[in-house]
Design a protein around this motif. Structure first.
Motif, PDB file in Angstrom:
ATOM      1  N   ARG A 210       0.837  -1.199   0.000  1.00 15.09           N
ATOM      2  CA  ARG A 210       0.000   0.000   0.000  1.00 15.09           C
ATOM      3  C   ARG A 210       0.877   1.257   0.000  1.00 15.09           C
ATOM      4  NH1 ARG A 210      -3.552  -1.217   4.310  1.00 15.09           N
ATOM      5  NH2 ARG A 210      -2.016  -0.280   5.700  1.00 15.09           N
TER       6      ARG A 210
ATOM      7  N   ALA B 156      -7.903   7.282   5.169  1.00 12.29           N
ATOM      8  CA  ALA B 156      -8.737   6.332   5.897  1.00 12.29           C
ATOM      9  C   ALA B 156      -8.969   5.077   5.062  1.00 12.29           C
ATOM     10  CB  ALA B 156     -10.065   6.979   6.255  1.00 12.29           C
ATOM     11  N   LEU B 157      -8.691   3.921   5.662  1.00 18.93           N
ATOM     12  CA  LEU B 157      -9.013   2.648   5.029  1.00 18.93           C
ATOM     13  C   LEU B 157     -10.474   2.322   5.304  1.00 18.93           C
ATOM     14  CD1 LEU B 157      -5.854   0.668   6.247  1.00 18.93           C
ATOM     15  CD2 LEU B 157      -6.114   2.015   4.155  1.00 18.93           C
ATOM     16  N   GLU B 158     -10.997   1.347   4.572  1.00 24.09           N
ATOM     17  CA  GLU B 158     -12.407   0.998   4.747  1.00 24.09           C
ATOM     18  C   GLU B 158     -12.707   0.571   6.177  1.00 24.09           C
ATOM     19  OE1 GLU B 158     -13.751  -1.842   1.952  1.00 24.09           O
ATOM     20  OE2 GLU B 158     -13.369  -0.593   0.192  1.00 24.09           O
ATOM     21  N   ASP B 159     -11.756  -0.120   6.810  1.00 21.06           N
ATOM     22  CA  ASP B 159     -11.992  -0.620   8.166  1.00 21.06           C
ATOM     23  C   ASP B 159     -11.434   0.308   9.240  1.00 21.06           C
ATOM     24  OD1 ASP B 159      -9.363  -1.002   7.621  1.00 21.06           O
ATOM     25  OD2 ASP B 159      -9.263  -3.088   8.276  1.00 21.06           O
ATOM     26  N   SER B 160     -11.010   1.511   8.852  1.00 25.45           N
ATOM     27  CA  SER B 160     -10.424   2.418   9.847  1.00 25.45           C
ATOM     28  C   SER B 160     -11.190   3.729   9.982  1.00 25.45           C
ATOM     29  CB  SER B 160      -8.964   2.740   9.480  1.00 25.45           C
ATOM     30  OG  SER B 160      -8.889   3.535   8.311  1.00 25.45           O
ATOM     31  N   VAL B 161     -12.322   3.838   9.305  1.00 28.18           N
ATOM     32  CA  VAL B 161     -13.099   5.073   9.372  1.00 28.18           C
ATOM     33  C   VAL B 161     -13.502   5.381  10.808  1.00 28.18           C
ATOM     34  CG1 VAL B 161     -15.195   6.242   8.620  1.00 28.18           C
ATOM     35  CG2 VAL B 161     -13.933   4.798   7.016  1.00 28.18           C
TER      36      VAL B 161
ATOM     37  N   PRO C 214     -10.440   9.091   1.733  1.00 31.48           N
ATOM     38  CA  PRO C 214     -10.434   7.628   1.720  1.00 31.48           C
ATOM     39  C   PRO C 214      -9.334   7.129   0.791  1.00 31.48           C
ATOM     40  CG  PRO C 214     -12.173   8.449   0.307  1.00 31.48           C
ATOM     41  CD  PRO C 214     -11.573   9.656   0.981  1.00 31.48           C
TER      42      PRO C 214
ATOM     43  N   SER D 151      -9.531   5.047  -1.419  1.00 38.60           N
ATOM     44  CA  SER D 151     -10.088   4.821  -2.753  1.00 38.60           C
ATOM     45  C   SER D 151     -10.260   6.105  -3.566  1.00 38.60           C
ATOM     46  CB  SER D 151     -11.447   4.125  -2.634  1.00 38.60           C
ATOM     47  OG  SER D 151     -12.344   4.909  -1.851  1.00 38.60           O
ATOM     48  N   CYS D 152      -9.905   7.264  -3.004  1.00 38.62           N
ATOM     49  CA  CYS D 152     -10.104   8.515  -3.730  1.00 38.62           C
ATOM     50  C   CYS D 152      -9.188   8.588  -4.951  1.00 38.62           C
ATOM     51  CB  CYS D 152      -9.853   9.716  -2.817  1.00 38.62           C
ATOM     52  SG  CYS D 152      -8.125  10.003  -2.426  1.00 38.62           S
TER      53      CYS D 152
END
Length: 274
Positions: A25, A90-95, A115, A117-118
């Motif tokens: 990542r 922010a990761l999906e599981d860290s919001v 995010p 994914s941006c």
């Protein structure tokens, strides 16, 4: 950590600190910054970035991938050591981690969130927004902090917790030089040349010794303050952060530094020598 440099939109690289403990990542983020023309210096942990900031490393901005666990103290330390704005990824599981971060930090104008994914365009837009805020709303004062020590560069004032310490201008600059190079040896030659100019003359080095002695005494750098300024015989000086081991007090750890000589600082002397 490693670095990569490419011309930015203004004809120079924007050096960005990237913190992420995941290799794949981290490399992907680095490639995205590369496409945007931003140089990058990557770190595996927040502690590594903080160590670089304390050593005087400067960045245009910082990017930190949110991980599980509390980052509250680390984020405040980063912003206290640098004027660079901070972009949280922010990761999906860290919001949910965002809810644990002090709202005053997120609303300070120096911090933004995206995010993972941006798009690249979104990252660049957030960067430009942060830099615009930095220009329009400069920080009050010019503070640098290390543990209980706070240096107000604008007023040339040092605070230890809530206690103001009066230093002469040269003592202030010398103390700041030591803190910027915490855990590194700084040679006498470098210090003499930096603050008195000209070539180092051992016959005149007494003035340096007196100034260092005053800094050590006034800032309590030989007690249990968490930092210990020591002489390295024949070389220079090293300001060490005192980290007690299990069962030790801060004073016990400082006493060990007094007894064991130069330690790791001497091994890194070449970075801050002549």
């Amino acid at each position: 950590m490693s670095t990569q440099q490419h011309p930015g939109s203004a004809g120079r690289p924007f050096l960005t600190a990237v913190v992420d403990d995941d290799d794949l990542r981290r490399n992907a983020l680095r490639q995205r910054l590369d496409r945007l023309g931003h140089a990058s210096l990557v770190f595996e942990s927040s502690e590594d970035l903080i160590a670089a900031l304390r050593a005087g490393r400067e960045f245009e901005w910082m990017m930190v991938v949110l991980q599980a666990g509390s980052l509250q103290v680390q984020l405040k330390t980063m912003l206290g050591l640098s004027r660079a704005p901070l972009l949280l990824v922010a990761l999906e599981d860290s919001v949910g981690i965002l809810s644990d971060i002090d709202k005053s930090l997120l609303n300070s104008g120096r911090v933004d969130v995206v995010p993972l994914s941006c798009s690249d365009r979104e990252i660049e837009w957030r960067f430009q927004l942060l830099m615009q805020r930095k220009t329009l709303f400069p920080l009050s004062g010019d503070d640098l902090t290390w543990g209980p020590y706070r240096f107000d560069k604008g007023r040339r004032t040092v605070w230890i917790n809530e206690r103001r310490v009066a230093l002469k201008p040269l003592e202030f600059e010398l103390a700041l030089e030591f803190f910027r190079h915490t855990n590194f040896l700084v040679t006498r030659e470098r210090l003499y040349t930096e603050f008195w100019g000209g070539s180092f003359d051992s016959s005149k080095s007494r003035r340096l010794d007196v100034c260092v002695s005053n800094v050590r005494r006034k800032l309590d750098l030989d007690s249990g303050s968490g930092f210990f300024l020591r002489s390295v015989y024949g070389r220079g000086y090293a300001l060490n952060e005192v980290v007690p081991h299990a069962g030790q007090t801060t004073e016990d750890a400082a006493q060990m530094l007094r007894s064991f000589g130069t330690g790791g600082a001497e091994e890194r002397a070449s970075s801050y020598g002549r």
